[in-house]
Design a protein around this motif. Structure first.
Motif, mmCIF file in Angstrom:
data_model
loop_
_atom_site.group_PDB
_atom_site.id
_atom_site.type_symbol
_atom_site.label_atom_id
_atom_site.label_comp_id
_atom_site.label_asym_id
_atom_site.label_seq_id
_atom_site.Cartn_x
_atom_site.Cartn_y
_atom_site.Cartn_z
ATOM 1 N N GLN A 158 0.284 5.231 1.388
ATOM 2 C CA GLN A 158 -0.565 6.148 2.126
ATOM 3 C C GLN A 158 -0.085 7.571 1.920
ATOM 4 N N VAL B 69 -5.128 5.571 2.200
ATOM 5 C CA VAL B 69 -4.453 4.720 1.222
ATOM 6 C C VAL B 69 -4.847 5.213 -0.165
ATOM 7 N N THR C 256 0.829 -1.207 0.000
ATOM 8 C CA THR C 256 0.000 0.000 0.000
ATOM 9 C C THR C 256 0.862 1.255 0.000
#
Length: 146
Positions: free
Chosen positions: A42, A50, A40
């Motif tokens: 962010q 995210v 991910t």
């Protein structure tokens, strides 16, 4: 004489024990130990939303853009590869502080400086995975080691 030899023997034993404890195999992964796969990304703004993730995470983050990135590091240099476009972003790293749980690094990508941390993530089910967290230019990227 006997007391002096005994004292030196104890001192030597403590020194060896200290060295073994300090140098004993720590369990944290290093940045150059794995090929890292992005999970991910962010944004540091908007509460850490995210904004991008690997295909495996799209069900959890339906508003995120799909990305396919990896990171490989060796001898003070690393490369972030965007597998969809073939673009490679090069940078440098230097090891900073370390403890039994993690290693900290300073990183540089072009004009942008940031930080990275490698550690062994421990899950509630008892499983573990090597993890790399890279923070640069207002974004934090989470990778898992392969």
């Amino acid at each position: 004489m006997w007391k002096q030899n005994r004292f030196l023997g104890i001192l030597l034993a403590l020194a060896v024990l200290f060295c073994l404890t300090a140098c004993g195999g720590s369990s944290q992964p290093t940045i150059d130990q794995y090929e890292w796969t992005l999970n991910t990304v962010q944004s540091d703004s908007n509460g850490g939303e995210v904004v991008a993730c690997a295909a495996d995470y799209l069900d959890s983050y339906p508003d995120a853009a799909e990305v396919d990135f990896s990171c490989a590091a060796s001898e003070g240099e690393f490369a972030l590869t965007d597998h969809a476009s073939g673009q490679v972003y090069s940078g440098t790293y230097a090891e900073g502080a370390a403890n039994m749980d993690s290693l900290l690094y300073t990183v540089q990508i072009g004009d942008s400086a940031g930080n990275a941390t490698s550690a062994l993530t421990k899950y509630a089910d008892g499983g573990t995975a090597p993890t790399l967290v890279l923070s640069v230019d207002g974004y934090t990227m989470y990778f898992t080691g392969q």
